[in-house]
Design a protein around this motif. Structure first.
Motif, short mmCIF file in Angstrom:
data_model
loop_
_atom_site.label_atom_id
_atom_site.label_comp_id
_atom_site.label_asym_id
_atom_site.label_seq_id
_atom_site.Cartn_x
_atom_site.Cartn_y
_atom_site.Cartn_z
N LEU A 103 42.52 11.21 82.15
CA LEU A 103 42.49 12.33 81.45
C LEU A 103 41.08 12.77 80.88
O LEU A 103 40.56 13.99 80.95
CB LEU A 103 43.13 12.24 80.06
CG LEU A 103 44.64 12.10 80.04
CD1 LEU A 103 45.36 11.91 78.70
CD2 LEU A 103 45.00 13.45 80.42
N TYR A 104 40.06 11.59 80.64
CA TYR A 104 38.67 11.98 80.31
C TYR A 104 38.05 12.71 81.51
O TYR A 104 36.99 13.30 81.70
CB TYR A 104 37.91 10.79 79.95
CG TYR A 104 36.51 11.09 79.54
CD1 TYR A 104 36.08 11.71 78.48
CD2 TYR A 104 35.62 10.55 80.54
CE1 TYR A 104 34.74 12.11 78.42
CE2 TYR A 104 33.98 11.02 80.31
CZ TYR A 104 33.63 11.80 79.04
OH TYR A 104 32.46 11.92 79.16
N THR A 105 38.23 11.98 82.74
CA THR A 105 37.52 12.63 84.03
C THR A 105 37.89 13.82 84.30
O THR A 105 37.01 14.87 84.57
CB THR A 105 38.08 11.66 85.25
OG1 THR A 105 37.78 10.32 84.83
CG2 THR A 105 37.40 12.08 86.43
N GLY A 106 39.07 14.29 84.03
CA GLY A 106 39.49 15.62 84.12
C GLY A 106 38.71 16.66 83.32
O GLY A 106 38.26 17.70 83.57
N TYR A 107 38.65 16.07 82.19
CA TYR A 107 38.17 17.02 80.87
C TYR A 107 36.74 17.08 81.09
O TYR A 107 36.09 18.27 81.08
CB TYR A 107 38.48 16.12 79.63
CG TYR A 107 37.89 16.81 78.33
CD1 TYR A 107 38.56 17.99 77.74
CD2 TYR A 107 36.59 16.43 77.91
CE1 TYR A 107 38.13 18.70 76.68
CE2 TYR A 107 36.09 17.25 76.92
CZ TYR A 107 36.87 18.35 76.20
OH TYR A 107 36.40 18.80 75.02
N ALA A 108 36.07 15.99 81.53
CA ALA A 108 34.58 16.09 81.88
C ALA A 108 34.58 17.14 82.91
O ALA A 108 33.07 17.74 82.89
CB ALA A 108 33.99 14.64 81.97
N ARG A 109 34.90 17.00 83.93
CA ARG A 109 34.56 17.92 85.21
C ARG A 109 35.06 19.56 84.65
O ARG A 109 34.31 20.09 85.08
CB ARG A 109 35.88 17.50 86.28
CG ARG A 109 35.37 16.55 86.97
CD ARG A 109 36.37 16.22 88.37
NE ARG A 109 35.87 15.31 88.96
CZ ARG A 109 36.96 14.23 89.35
NH1 ARG A 109 38.20 14.65 89.33
NH2 ARG A 109 36.61 13.13 89.95
N ALA A 116 26.34 20.56 81.51
CA ALA A 116 25.35 19.38 81.29
C ALA A 116 24.18 19.48 82.47
O ALA A 116 23.25 19.22 82.22
CB ALA A 116 25.88 18.22 81.19
N THR A 117 24.89 19.68 83.55
CA THR A 117 23.98 19.62 84.80
C THR A 117 23.29 20.99 84.83
O THR A 117 21.97 20.86 84.69
CB THR A 117 24.85 19.80 86.14
OG1 THR A 117 25.56 18.75 86.11
CG2 THR A 117 24.22 19.82 87.28
N ALA A 118 23.68 22.11 84.17
CA ALA A 118 22.78 23.36 84.14
C ALA A 118 21.65 22.89 83.12
O ALA A 118 20.48 23.38 83.48
CB ALA A 118 23.60 24.48 83.96
#
Length: 134
Positions: A103-109, A116-118
């Motif tokens: 769930l966290y992986t999907g949420y973070a994506r 965060a990358t930008a």
């Protein structure tokens, strides 16, 4: 006898801002980041997932511990063969841990990685949100 040097590790490709992704931010960029509303929104978004999920998991784990200590009759109930409720609870602890990670992986994506990358790329290039929006 000549000694050989170990081969040089490959250098990572430059990130979008020209620097490597592992390149640390300057002190000024770190200070600017902490006051940037986008960073604060990212922290809030992360907290809105992590805090409730952590509470839910801790409550689930505490239930398991309390049932093992005080509900031995229930936990000892045989479901089939030599499988009892305690064993199922224990296995479900692992299942829920992996489920939360997925769930966290999907949420973070969906919610965290892009912004965060930008923000990181902008800060590595030496601009801040206030300067970049002018």
């Amino acid at each position: 006898m000549a000694t050989q040097r170990p081969p040089e590790p490959p250098t990572p490709p430059p990130g979008p801002g020209g620097g490597s992704p592992e390149e640390p931010l300057s002190e000024a960029a770190v200070i600017a980041m902490h006051s940037d509303p986008r960073f604060l929104a990212l922290k809030k978004s992360l907290f809105s997932f992590v805090f409730p999920m952590s509470l839910a998991f801790m409550a689930w784990y505490l239930l398991y511990v309390l049932m093992s200590a005080f509900g031995r009759d229930v936990m000892g109930t045989v479901l089939f063969g030599s499988v009892n409720v305690a064993l199922v609870f224990g296995i479900l602890q692992f299942v829920s841990t992996f489920g939360i990670a997925i769930l966290y992986t999907g949420y973070a994506r969906r919610k965290l990685d892009g912004p965060a990358t930008a923000l990181r790329d902008e800060l590595q290039n030496g601009t801040t949100g206030k300067e970049g929006n002018r």
